[in-house]
Design an enzyme around this catalytic site. Sequence first.
Site, PDB file in Angstrom:
ATOM      1  CB  CYS A   4      15.828  -0.695  24.418  1.00 14.67           C
ATOM      2  SG  CYS A   4      14.426  -1.031  25.502  1.00 14.67           S
TER       3      CYS A   4
ATOM      4  CG  HIS B 152      16.332  -5.331  26.567  1.00 17.67           C
ATOM      5  ND1 HIS B 152      16.849  -4.068  26.405  1.00 17.67           N
ATOM      6  CD2 HIS B 152      17.161  -6.156  25.869  1.00 17.67           C
ATOM      7  CE1 HIS B 152      17.940  -4.128  25.659  1.00 17.67           C
ATOM      8  NE2 HIS B 152      18.143  -5.386  25.312  1.00 17.67           N
TER       9      HIS B 152
ATOM     10  CG  ASP C   6      20.484  -6.712  23.143  1.00 15.52           C
ATOM     11  OD1 ASP C   6      20.331  -5.477  23.260  1.00 15.52           O
ATOM     12  OD2 ASP C   6      20.433  -7.504  24.109  1.00 15.52           O
TER      13      ASP C   6
END
Length: 218
Positions: A19, A75, A93
């Site tokens: 990520c 994250h 996201d």
Amino acid sequence: MAVSSLESSSQFDHTLFYCEENVYFLCKKLCANGVADADGSDLYVVFISNEKKQIPLWHQKASKRADGVILWDYHVVCIQRKRGGDSPCLVWDLDSSLPFPSPLASYVSETVQPSFRLFSEYQRLFRIVHAPILLRFFASDRRHMKDPAGNWIVEPPSYEPIVAEDKTVHNLNEYIEIRAEDISTNVGAELINDVSNKKLGVVMNENQLQEFFSQVSQ
């Protein structure tokens, strides 16, 4: 809520479990396509984690549950805040099943779910880094994705690892080490200035997140 012609997360490079790299290149693309300021000054990279490396987030594509909840070790997302005007903060996201991008208020409500009572070890902490700084100084050689024998736990992206402007090859660990003792005591002009000047940005809790972005827009 779609922005410009970027109406789908599929238009961005995405490798599951990477990520931080996904968001790095998302920021670059938003700048290049004119969706964000050319220098990325309206973008903020947000690392979410805690001391235990256990953070529950909802509506995540990788989840096997109906409610989309998953327990990440960390994250990373991008938050866009246009200065002036009434434009809402937007959360980009790439791992979320929510609208892409989503207004910050609804993203926090649906993904972080602050009203859901959690044990203290699952509290989410947020490291906010100004994108222009991160794009200069962030680096990852992906060592965290190898087992002790040097084998890949998850296959990496096909492109070369990200190297910082100063030739640093790995500092991801500095961004994802997030401790409660590092939380800023109050949200104000000094904190906003720190985000704009510090390589590792600032750390805040979920109660401070929306307050920060409401002030940074002034």
